[in-house]
Motif scaffolding. Structure first.
Motif, short mmCIF file in Angstrom:
data_model
loop_
_atom_site.label_atom_id
_atom_site.label_comp_id
_atom_site.label_asym_id
_atom_site.label_seq_id
_atom_site.Cartn_x
_atom_site.Cartn_y
_atom_site.Cartn_z
N UNK A 14 0.91 -1.09 -0.04
CA UNK A 14 -0.15 0.10 0.04
C UNK A 14 0.79 1.19 0.13
N UNK A 15 0.67 1.91 -0.86
CA UNK A 15 1.44 3.34 -0.96
C UNK A 15 0.44 4.59 -1.21
N UNK A 16 0.66 5.52 -0.33
CA UNK A 16 -0.15 6.86 -0.47
C UNK A 16 0.93 7.91 -0.95
N UNK A 17 0.55 8.92 -1.34
CA UNK A 17 1.47 10.05 -1.86
C UNK A 17 0.43 11.42 -1.65
N UNK A 18 1.39 12.44 -1.05
CA UNK A 18 0.79 13.64 -0.74
C UNK A 18 2.22 14.68 -1.36
N UNK A 19 1.39 15.85 -1.91
CA UNK A 19 2.44 17.07 -2.46
C UNK A 19 2.29 18.12 -1.80
N UNK A 20 3.41 18.69 -1.29
CA UNK A 20 3.54 19.57 -0.54
C UNK A 20 4.37 20.75 -0.98
N UNK A 21 4.34 21.93 -0.59
CA UNK A 21 5.53 22.88 -1.05
C UNK A 21 6.67 22.69 -0.20
N UNK A 22 7.87 23.15 -0.74
CA UNK A 22 9.07 22.98 0.04
C UNK A 22 9.15 23.17 1.41
N UNK A 23 8.63 24.20 1.66
CA UNK A 23 8.50 24.71 2.90
C UNK A 23 7.84 23.76 3.95
N UNK A 24 6.61 23.56 3.36
CA UNK A 24 5.87 22.49 4.31
C UNK A 24 6.65 21.13 4.43
N UNK A 25 7.32 20.68 3.38
CA UNK A 25 7.90 19.41 3.51
C UNK A 25 9.20 19.60 4.65
N UNK A 26 9.73 20.59 4.55
CA UNK A 26 10.96 20.80 5.30
C UNK A 26 10.28 20.89 6.86
N UNK A 27 9.51 21.44 7.23
CA UNK A 27 8.73 21.54 8.49
C UNK A 27 8.12 20.16 9.03
N UNK A 28 7.74 19.34 7.95
CA UNK A 28 7.25 17.81 8.08
C UNK A 28 8.48 17.24 8.67
N UNK A 29 9.55 17.24 8.09
CA UNK A 29 10.70 16.48 8.43
C UNK A 29 11.28 16.68 9.81
N UNK A 30 11.06 18.05 10.25
CA UNK A 30 11.66 18.36 11.63
C UNK A 30 10.62 17.78 12.60
N UNK A 31 9.40 17.39 12.14
CA UNK A 31 8.30 16.91 12.91
C UNK A 31 8.42 15.52 13.01
N UNK A 32 8.99 14.64 12.18
CA UNK A 32 8.97 13.14 12.21
C UNK A 32 9.34 12.81 13.47
N UNK A 33 10.69 13.00 14.11
CA UNK A 33 11.01 12.59 15.28
C UNK A 33 9.78 12.50 16.43
N UNK A 34 9.20 13.56 16.56
CA UNK A 34 8.12 13.82 17.44
C UNK A 34 6.89 12.85 17.18
N UNK A 35 6.69 12.74 15.98
CA UNK A 35 5.59 11.81 15.34
C UNK A 35 5.91 10.48 15.65
N UNK A 36 7.21 9.92 15.39
CA UNK A 36 7.52 8.59 15.27
C UNK A 36 7.01 7.75 16.40
N UNK A 37 7.04 8.06 17.66
CA UNK A 37 6.46 7.23 18.79
C UNK A 37 5.07 7.50 18.73
#
Length: 186
Positions: free
Chosen positions: A105-128
């Motif tokens: 199963x694969x999903x895809x979402x398109x983001x602005x570069x700014x939003x994508x960078x912000x998501x990357x910073x959030x992933x560690x918090x979201x991991x658990x």
């Protein structure tokens, strides 16, 4: 809801649907549970999972509140799975099934570069919070995307994938998929 919050919501939903579907599929006693990290998994086991997922995924997604979130999804074709199994079986030191068959199963979402960078910073918090398996930024063969994997801490559940693309990479990523991901079509 801004793009980062929409992404967080999509991650939460994919994770929840992955967990519910996996429990419904693997915890009924109707299907053999195989440790995907240690055992050779018969192709038929993978294809049965794929077919059941293909037939039922809309039933799981329709009840989610994703109306204001634009995303795309697919269930990998049987042909693509067989091709991928064939390619990996040629490697003597191939990864466990849950590392290479991680996108049935694969999903895809398109983001602005700014939003994508912000998501990357959030992933560690979201991991658990969301039980993410892992993620990485793929930047290879004219393709660039952030890949996030879900498995809900179980080696018996096939992982699912969410790709996040920068809106500026969409055309090139699609071209790359045409060249590298559809080779099994003759």
């Amino acid at each position: 809801m801004d793009a980062v919050e929409k992404t967080r919501r999509l991650i939460a939903v994919v994770n929840a649907v992955h967990l519910q579907y996996s429990k419904d599929y693997f915890e009924t006693g109707k299907v053999e549970k195989i440790n995907l990290s240690k055992t050779t998994v018969p192709q038929e086991h993978i294809l049965r999972y794929r077919l059941n997922l293909h037939e039922s995924i809309n039933d799981y997604l329709v009840s989610q509140n994703l109306d204001n979130i634009t995303y795309y999804y697919r269930v990998k074709t049987s042909e693509s799975i067989v091709d991928k199994i064939g390619r990996y079986s040629q490697n003597a030191d191939s990864d466990p099934v849950n590392n290479r068959m991680n996108d049935i199963f694969g999903a895809r979402m398109i983001l602005t570069g700014e939003a994508l960078a912000e998501v990357q910073t959030q992933l560690y918090d979201w991991q658990e919070t969301f039980g993410l398996k892992n993620w990485y930024l793929r930047d290879k063969d004219d393709y660039r995307g952030l890949h996030i994997y879900f498995k809900n801490k179980s080696n018996f559940y096939f992982p699912w994938e969410l790709q996040l693309w920068d809106e500026n990479d969409v055309a090139q990523n699609i071209q790359s998929h045409r060249l590298h991901k559809r080779d099994f079509v003759k």
